[in-house]
Enzyme design. Structure first.
Site, PDB file in Angstrom:
ATOM      1  N   GLU A  82     -21.597  -4.960 -24.297  1.00 50.56           N
ATOM      2  CA  GLU A  82     -23.056  -4.864 -23.831  1.00 50.56           C
ATOM      3  C   GLU A  82     -23.722  -3.295 -24.179  1.00 50.56           C
ATOM      4  O   GLU A  82     -23.021  -2.355 -23.907  1.00 50.56           O
ATOM      5  CB  GLU A  82     -23.076  -4.857 -22.115  1.00 50.56           C
ATOM      6  CG  GLU A  82     -24.669  -4.858 -21.702  1.00 50.56           C
ATOM      7  CD  GLU A  82     -24.634  -5.334 -20.312  1.00 50.56           C
ATOM      8  OE1 GLU A  82     -24.490  -6.509 -19.914  1.00 50.56           O
ATOM      9  OE2 GLU A  82     -24.818  -4.334 -19.405  1.00 50.56           O
TER      10      GLU A  82
ATOM     11  N   ASP B 191     -17.996  -6.194 -20.910  1.00 49.77           N
ATOM     12  CA  ASP B 191     -18.991  -5.848 -19.944  1.00 49.77           C
ATOM     13  C   ASP B 191     -18.626  -4.537 -19.178  1.00 49.77           C
ATOM     14  O   ASP B 191     -17.806  -4.418 -18.352  1.00 49.77           O
ATOM     15  CB  ASP B 191     -19.186  -6.900 -18.813  1.00 49.77           C
ATOM     16  CG  ASP B 191     -20.557  -6.179 -17.854  1.00 49.77           C
ATOM     17  OD1 ASP B 191     -21.452  -5.595 -18.353  1.00 49.77           O
ATOM     18  OD2 ASP B 191     -20.344  -6.491 -16.593  1.00 49.77           O
TER      19      ASP B 191
ATOM     20  N   ASP C 169     -19.156  -9.460 -13.236  1.00 50.89           N
ATOM     21  CA  ASP C 169     -18.850  -8.794 -14.538  1.00 50.89           C
ATOM     22  C   ASP C 169     -18.145  -9.872 -15.354  1.00 50.89           C
ATOM     23  O   ASP C 169     -18.358  -9.764 -16.723  1.00 50.89           O
ATOM     24  CB  ASP C 169     -17.695  -7.690 -14.213  1.00 50.89           C
ATOM     25  CG  ASP C 169     -18.265  -6.829 -13.158  1.00 50.89           C
ATOM     26  OD1 ASP C 169     -19.190  -6.026 -13.238  1.00 50.89           O
ATOM     27  OD2 ASP C 169     -18.270  -7.270 -11.906  1.00 50.89           O
TER      28      ASP C 169
END
Length: 172
Positions: free
Chosen positions: A71, A11, A144
């Site tokens: 991501e 992330d 996160d």
């Protein structure tokens, strides 16, 4: 027979970059490790990016995942945040390329849909589902970490479907 696969979810973020290593095997999926890479806001940008690169590279070297799942940022209301996330994402992609690790990207909505069944799920809902799916004793925190684990879960739980669609001649 189901192959064993290790996925490293990333992330991306410059101040906080979440990571989660998830393994899929005969018994299902399990978290191997997870955490946050932090860089001090007081350091120069180049130093922060180099530090982030070094930590991601260390994870790749030590864990040797089969795939890195990142991501994909589609939209950010704050341009400054979008730039930082884009820079962190680029660093992760470079680190993976340097070690020859396959990279796959998913949008936040794709990940939420895969993990919670709802593309507009809240951070709390993602944390709770990641906890349930990985049978963790507590919700992964900060968000996160949960997001990084969710990225890996999204990829590992959808690979069979994607392979079947590709084999049938459909889009993957």
């Amino acid at each position: 027979m189901l192959e064993r696969v290790f996925a490293l979810g990333i992330d991306p973020g410059l101040s906080r970059c979440g990571y989660g290593l998830v393994r899929r095997g005969r018994a299902g999926i399990e978290a191997m490790s997870a955490g946050v890479i932090k860089t001090p806001a007081t350091d120069p940008l180049a130093t922060r990016l180099a530090s982030l690169h070094g930590e991601i590279r260390r994870l790749l070297d030590e864990a040797a995942p089969d795939v890195m799942v990142v991501e994909r940022v589609l939209f950010q209301a704050n341009a400054r945040t979008a730039m930082a996330v884009g820079q962190a994402s680029g660093v992760a992609l470079v680190a993976a390329a340097q070690v020859g690790c396959l990279v796959v990207e998913y949008s936040p909505n794709e990940v939420k849909q895969a993990v919670t069944g709802y593309g507009s799920a809240t951070k709390d809902q993602v944390q709770r589902m990641v906890q349930a799916l990985l049978k963790l004793p507590a919700r992964p925190s900060p968000p996160d970490v949960a997001d990084a684990l969710a990225l890996a879960i999204c990829h590992l739980t959808g690979t069979g479907l994607r392979a079947a669609v590709a084999a049938a001649g459909g889009a993957s």
